[in-house]
Design a protein around this motif. Structure first.
Motif, PDB file in Angstrom:
ATOM      1  N   ASN A  23      42.892  29.222  25.372  1.00 34.77           N
ATOM      2  CA  ASN A  23      44.279  29.044  24.687  1.00 34.77           C
ATOM      3  C   ASN A  23      43.913  30.404  24.220  1.00 34.77           C
ATOM      4  O   ASN A  23      45.262  30.609  24.761  1.00 34.77           O
ATOM      5  CB  ASN A  23      44.594  28.089  24.379  1.00 34.77           C
ATOM      6  CG  ASN A  23      44.160  27.210  24.590  1.00 34.77           C
ATOM      7  OD1 ASN A  23      45.076  26.750  25.830  1.00 34.77           O
ATOM      8  ND2 ASN A  23      44.712  25.593  24.040  1.00 34.77           N
ATOM      9  N   MET A  24      43.078  31.255  23.985  1.00 37.13           N
ATOM     10  CA  MET A  24      43.475  32.450  23.783  1.00 37.13           C
ATOM     11  C   MET A  24      43.674  33.726  24.624  1.00 37.13           C
ATOM     12  O   MET A  24      43.321  34.336  24.526  1.00 37.13           O
ATOM     13  CB  MET A  24      42.173  32.477  22.550  1.00 37.13           C
ATOM     14  CG  MET A  24      42.037  32.013  21.134  1.00 37.13           C
ATOM     15  SD  MET A  24      43.538  32.208  20.273  1.00 37.13           S
ATOM     16  CE  MET A  24      43.601  34.112  19.918  1.00 37.13           C
ATOM     17  N   PHE A  25      43.454  33.326  26.314  1.00 37.02           N
ATOM     18  CA  PHE A  25      43.320  33.811  26.943  1.00 37.02           C
ATOM     19  C   PHE A  25      44.965  33.771  28.197  1.00 37.02           C
ATOM     20  O   PHE A  25      45.213  33.383  28.055  1.00 37.02           O
ATOM     21  CB  PHE A  25      42.709  34.320  27.880  1.00 37.02           C
ATOM     22  CG  PHE A  25      42.064  34.990  29.556  1.00 37.02           C
ATOM     23  CD1 PHE A  25      41.590  36.024  29.042  1.00 37.02           C
ATOM     24  CD2 PHE A  25      42.812  33.981  30.497  1.00 37.02           C
ATOM     25  CE1 PHE A  25      41.367  36.834  29.886  1.00 37.02           C
ATOM     26  CE2 PHE A  25      42.729  35.330  31.514  1.00 37.02           C
ATOM     27  CZ  PHE A  25      41.710  36.714  31.177  1.00 37.02           C
ATOM     28  N   ALA A  26      45.558  34.808  27.773  1.00 36.05           N
ATOM     29  CA  ALA A  26      46.522  35.153  27.882  1.00 36.05           C
ATOM     30  C   ALA A  26      47.032  35.020  29.141  1.00 36.05           C
ATOM     31  O   ALA A  26      46.000  35.701  29.950  1.00 36.05           O
ATOM     32  CB  ALA A  26      47.422  36.665  26.705  1.00 36.05           C
ATOM     33  N   PRO A  27      48.274  35.022  29.938  1.00 39.63           N
ATOM     34  CA  PRO A  27      48.550  34.852  30.964  1.00 39.63           C
ATOM     35  C   PRO A  27      48.064  36.197  31.531  1.00 39.63           C
ATOM     36  O   PRO A  27      46.714  36.148  32.732  1.00 39.63           O
ATOM     37  CB  PRO A  27      49.754  34.207  31.465  1.00 39.63           C
ATOM     38  CG  PRO A  27      50.034  33.237  30.500  1.00 39.63           C
ATOM     39  CD  PRO A  27      48.762  34.438  29.403  1.00 39.63           C
ATOM     40  N   CYS A  28      48.736  37.084  31.271  1.00 40.71           N
ATOM     41  CA  CYS A  28      48.618  38.526  31.887  1.00 40.71           C
ATOM     42  C   CYS A  28      46.736  39.175  31.723  1.00 40.71           C
ATOM     43  O   CYS A  28      46.352  40.228  32.325  1.00 40.71           O
ATOM     44  CB  CYS A  28      48.969  39.409  30.994  1.00 40.71           C
ATOM     45  SG  CYS A  28      48.799  39.533  29.233  1.00 40.71           S
ATOM     46  N   GLY A  29      46.107  39.015  31.290  1.00 38.04           N
ATOM     47  CA  GLY A  29      44.872  39.088  31.174  1.00 38.04           C
ATOM     48  C   GLY A  29      44.155  39.442  29.898  1.00 38.04           C
ATOM     49  O   GLY A  29      42.785  39.729  29.848  1.00 38.04           O
ATOM     50  N   LYS A  46      52.390  46.933  36.176  1.00 36.66           N
ATOM     51  CA  LYS A  46      53.271  47.860  35.174  1.00 36.66           C
ATOM     52  C   LYS A  46      52.483  47.713  33.584  1.00 36.66           C
ATOM     53  O   LYS A  46      52.135  48.643  32.672  1.00 36.66           O
ATOM     54  CB  LYS A  46      54.626  47.392  35.355  1.00 36.66           C
ATOM     55  CG  LYS A  46      55.217  48.184  33.631  1.00 36.66           C
ATOM     56  CD  LYS A  46      57.195  48.246  33.655  1.00 36.66           C
ATOM     57  CE  LYS A  46      57.559  48.790  33.185  1.00 36.66           C
ATOM     58  NZ  LYS A  46      58.260  48.652  32.714  1.00 36.66           N
ATOM     59  N   GLN A  47      52.246  46.708  33.466  1.00 37.50           N
ATOM     60  CA  GLN A  47      51.145  46.302  31.577  1.00 37.50           C
ATOM     61  C   GLN A  47      50.156  47.055  31.792  1.00 37.50           C
ATOM     62  O   GLN A  47      49.962  47.498  31.219  1.00 37.50           O
ATOM     63  CB  GLN A  47      51.750  45.156  31.392  1.00 37.50           C
ATOM     64  CG  GLN A  47      50.715  44.717  29.951  1.00 37.50           C
ATOM     65  CD  GLN A  47      49.849  42.908  30.214  1.00 37.50           C
ATOM     66  OE1 GLN A  47      49.177  42.687  31.147  1.00 37.50           O
ATOM     67  NE2 GLN A  47      50.885  42.236  28.794  1.00 37.50           N
ATOM     68  N   ASP A  48      49.143  46.231  33.063  1.00 31.02           N
ATOM     69  CA  ASP A  48      48.405  48.046  33.140  1.00 31.02           C
ATOM     70  C   ASP A  48      48.332  48.541  33.340  1.00 31.02           C
ATOM     71  O   ASP A  48      47.184  49.483  32.190  1.00 31.02           O
ATOM     72  CB  ASP A  48      47.417  46.829  35.170  1.00 31.02           C
ATOM     73  CG  ASP A  48      46.268  47.544  34.683  1.00 31.02           C
ATOM     74  OD1 ASP A  48      45.481  46.654  34.350  1.00 31.02           O
ATOM     75  OD2 ASP A  48      45.897  48.271  35.297  1.00 31.02           O
ATOM     76  N   SER A  83      41.639  47.902  31.322  1.00 32.32           N
ATOM     77  CA  SER A  83      42.726  47.315  32.422  1.00 32.32           C
ATOM     78  C   SER A  83      43.013  45.790  31.892  1.00 32.32           C
ATOM     79  O   SER A  83      42.281  45.115  32.538  1.00 32.32           O
ATOM     80  CB  SER A  83      42.082  47.643  32.844  1.00 32.32           C
ATOM     81  OG  SER A  83      42.074  46.458  34.778  1.00 32.32           O
ATOM     82  N   SER A  84      43.818  45.194  31.517  1.00 29.39           N
ATOM     83  CA  SER A  84      44.467  44.059  31.731  1.00 29.39           C
ATOM     84  C   SER A  84      44.628  42.976  33.051  1.00 29.39           C
ATOM     85  O   SER A  84      44.159  42.236  33.202  1.00 29.39           O
ATOM     86  CB  SER A  84      44.993  43.474  31.040  1.00 29.39           C
ATOM     87  OG  SER A  84      47.017  44.615  31.938  1.00 29.39           O
ATOM     88  N   LEU A  85      44.633  43.805  33.989  1.00 29.31           N
ATOM     89  CA  LEU A  85      44.104  43.480  35.803  1.00 29.31           C
ATOM     90  C   LEU A  85      42.818  43.090  36.287  1.00 29.31           C
ATOM     91  O   LEU A  85      43.020  41.729  36.559  1.00 29.31           O
ATOM     92  CB  LEU A  85      45.268  44.786  36.362  1.00 29.31           C
ATOM     93  CG  LEU A  85      45.035  44.539  38.710  1.00 29.31           C
ATOM     94  CD1 LEU A  85      46.689  43.121  38.636  1.00 29.31           C
ATOM     95  CD2 LEU A  85      45.961  46.080  38.680  1.00 29.31           C
ATOM     96  N   GLU A  86      42.276  43.778  35.978  1.00 29.64           N
ATOM     97  CA  GLU A  86      40.754  43.990  35.528  1.00 29.64           C
ATOM     98  C   GLU A  86      40.405  42.441  35.225  1.00 29.64           C
ATOM     99  O   GLU A  86      39.711  41.349  36.005  1.00 29.64           O
ATOM    100  CB  GLU A  86      39.980  44.698  35.733  1.00 29.64           C
ATOM    101  CG  GLU A  86      39.896  45.812  36.777  1.00 29.64           C
ATOM    102  CD  GLU A  86      40.052  45.462  37.912  1.00 29.64           C
ATOM    103  OE1 GLU A  86      39.106  44.827  38.577  1.00 29.64           O
ATOM    104  OE2 GLU A  86      40.679  46.130  38.564  1.00 29.64           O
ATOM    105  N   SER A  87      40.635  42.151  33.780  1.00 32.16           N
ATOM    106  CA  SER A  87      40.766  41.002  33.041  1.00 32.16           C
ATOM    107  C   SER A  87      41.259  39.981  34.408  1.00 32.16           C
ATOM    108  O   SER A  87      40.418  38.920  33.807  1.00 32.16           O
ATOM    109  CB  SER A  87      40.899  40.939  32.332  1.00 32.16           C
ATOM    110  OG  SER A  87      40.497  39.692  30.886  1.00 32.16           O
ATOM    111  N   ALA A  88      42.550  39.697  34.301  1.00 35.04           N
ATOM    112  CA  ALA A  88      43.414  38.441  35.099  1.00 35.04           C
ATOM    113  C   ALA A  88      42.711  38.312  36.224  1.00 35.04           C
ATOM    114  O   ALA A  88      42.195  37.747  36.460  1.00 35.04           O
ATOM    115  CB  ALA A  88      44.667  39.182  35.183  1.00 35.04           C
TER     116      ALA A  88
END
Length: 135
Positions: free
Chosen positions: A10-16, A76-78, A88-93
């Motif tokens: 649950n500590m993994f945010a939806p965005c990555g 945009k967030q990434d 990179s939150s995108l790569e994480s996602a």
């Protein structure tokens, strides 16, 4: 804050972003509980997060599992995260599709734990939450 033996998924945010690694989560006073954890100390950015709002309307828990991924919001967030934190939150996602959440959390735990004191290395400043060592 020391790195726990196991990071709750649950500590993994939806965005990555892994909230366990966020400087707002590891701070000593009024730490943010995480994007998906109920609590009163949520930061303003969590409360007004458009990505979290978007997923509340869908049947998926993480952006990486959405049929519209990657969308404008996460791109945009990434871009902002790369510019501000070199992360990179995108790569994480994207990793969630290939790796799975539990394995990802284990990998993040190993990668972001200070080898000197078992503290948490934060994404934002690449600094140990316990000893202050820079990475």
């Amino acid at each position: 804050m020391e790195m726990p033996e196991k990071i709750d998924t649950n500590m993994f945010a939806p965005c990555g972003i892994n909230c366990q690694l966020c400087e707002k989560h590891v701070k000593k006073t009024n730490p943010c509980p995480g994007c998906l954890i109920k609590g009163s100390n949520k930061t303003k950015s969590v409360l007004k997060c458009k990505i979290r709002e978007c997923l509340n309307k869908k049947t998926v828990k993480y952006c990486g599992r959405c049929s519209e991924f990657p969308c404008k919001l996460i791109k945009k967030q990434d871009k902002n995260n790369i510019k501000r934190y070199n992360y990179s939150s995108l790569e994480s996602a994207k990793r969630i599709k290939n790796t799975g959440i539990k394995r990802m959390m284990d990998e993040d735990r190993k990668k972001w734990t200070c080898d000197e004191c078992n503290g948490i290395i934060t994404i934002q400043n690449k600094e140990c939450s316990e000893c202050g060592k820079k990475f």
